[in-house]
Enzyme design. Structure first.
Site, mmCIF file in Angstrom:
data_model
loop_
_atom_site.group_PDB
_atom_site.id
_atom_site.type_symbol
_atom_site.label_atom_id
_atom_site.label_comp_id
_atom_site.label_asym_id
_atom_site.label_seq_id
_atom_site.Cartn_x
_atom_site.Cartn_y
_atom_site.Cartn_z
ATOM 1 C CG ASN A 1 -36.816 -4.701 67.698
ATOM 2 O OD1 ASN A 1 -36.466 -3.559 67.432
ATOM 3 N ND2 ASN A 1 -37.308 -5.053 68.878
ATOM 4 C CG HIS B 1 -31.479 -4.272 77.417
ATOM 5 N ND1 HIS B 1 -31.908 -5.520 77.832
ATOM 6 C CD2 HIS B 1 -31.650 -3.442 78.472
ATOM 7 C CE1 HIS B 1 -32.311 -5.442 79.092
ATOM 8 N NE2 HIS B 1 -32.170 -4.201 79.500
HETATM 9 C C1 GAR Z 1 -37.847 -6.039 72.551
HETATM 10 O O1 GAR Z 1 -38.439 -5.066 73.371
HETATM 11 C C2 GAR Z 1 -36.392 -6.203 72.890
HETATM 12 O O2 GAR Z 1 -35.765 -5.006 73.239
HETATM 13 C C3 GAR Z 1 -36.467 -7.126 74.071
HETATM 14 O O3 GAR Z 1 -37.450 -8.056 73.730
HETATM 15 C C4 GAR Z 1 -38.407 -7.427 72.866
HETATM 16 C C5 GAR Z 1 -38.566 -8.273 71.635
HETATM 17 O O4 GAR Z 1 -39.618 -7.789 70.841
HETATM 18 N N1 GAR Z 1 -35.218 -7.750 74.328
HETATM 19 C C6 GAR Z 1 -34.783 -8.045 75.556
HETATM 20 O O5 GAR Z 1 -35.445 -7.843 76.563
HETATM 21 C C7 GAR Z 1 -33.403 -8.665 75.622
HETATM 22 N N2 GAR Z 1 -32.952 -8.748 76.973
HETATM 23 P P1 GAR Z 1 -39.785 -8.265 69.334
HETATM 24 O O6 GAR Z 1 -39.727 -9.798 69.342
HETATM 25 O O7 GAR Z 1 -41.145 -7.774 68.956
HETATM 26 O O8 GAR Z 1 -38.688 -7.659 68.533
#
Ligand code: GAR
Length: 201
Positions: free
Chosen positions: A14, A109
């Site tokens: 992200n 989320h």
């Molecule tokens: C993402 O899918 C985000 O939505 C989730 O962790 C992942 C991080 O991916 N967040 C949660 O579950 C928060 N409760 P990234 O490090 O590749 O951005």
């Protein structure tokens, strides 16, 4: 330009999408600092590769959550952060951070809140058997994934999905709507009214 401080615990896709959208001229903002609660988070690498200052603080090396968050807040303030962006930051935000950035912390989320809050939004959706899930960008409050909702995107859940295939489909939407939500904030178009967010034109 709105100055973003990104908090991430892991992979940082992200964060990458936000930086890429900024570079592509699709998001008018600037990532000024990246902070992790995990020294090995790949998100830190991604930031450094772009020349963005990147720091980590481990909760365990502080007397408590308040002192840990104080260190984070000091770093955010030193870099002039306007908006704190949680991008896969897997800790509950405490009082110190919340009070330092009221209605200025966003989270993404991987579920359609208020369904499936917590650390396993995608797995919980597959196990429940819902036909649609998605992702939610919201302002952070003291609860777990409970704050005022800014944007959501929907994806179908396929018969043969497992946690990973669903997560992948959701992630593609995360990478779009997080930047859209940040742009709305940057344009001054988000107003928190009670538990709702009003988006102006
Ligand atoms: C993402 O899918 C985000 O939505 C989730 O962790 C992942 C991080 O991916 N967040 C949660 O579950 C928060 N409760 P990234 O490090 O590749 O951005």
């Amino acid at each position: 330009k709105v100055k973003l401080g990104v908090l991430a615990s892991g992979r940082g896709s992200n964060l990458q999408a936000i930086m890429d959208n900024i570079d592509a001229g699709k998001l008018s903002a600037e990532v000024v600092v990246v902070i992790s609660d995990k020294p090995g988070a790949f998100a830190l690498e991604r930031a450094r590769k772009k020349g963005i200052p990147a720091f980590w603080f481990e909760l365990a090396s502080f007397p408590g959550k308040a002192e840990y968050e104080k260190a984070i807040v000091d770093t955010l303030v030193q870099h002039g952060v306007d908006l704190v962006v949680l991008a896969g930051y897997m800790k509950l935000v405490g009082e110190v951070l919340l009070q330092s950035f009221p209605n200025r912390i966003m989270n993404i989320h991987p579920a359609l809140l208020p369904a499936f809050p917590g650390a396993h939004g995608q797995r919980d959706a597959v196990e429940y058997g819902v036909r649609y899930s998605g992702c939610t960008v919201h302002f952070v409050d003291a609860g777990m994934d409970t704050g005022p909702i800014i944007l959501q995107a929907v994806v179908p859940v396929m018969q043969d999905d497992d946690e990973d295939t669903l997560a992948q489909r959701i992630l593609q939407e995360e990478h779009k709507i997080y930047s859209q939500a940040i742009q709305l904030f940057a344009d001054g178009k988000l107003k928190v009214e009670g538990r709702k967010v009003r988006i102006s034109n």
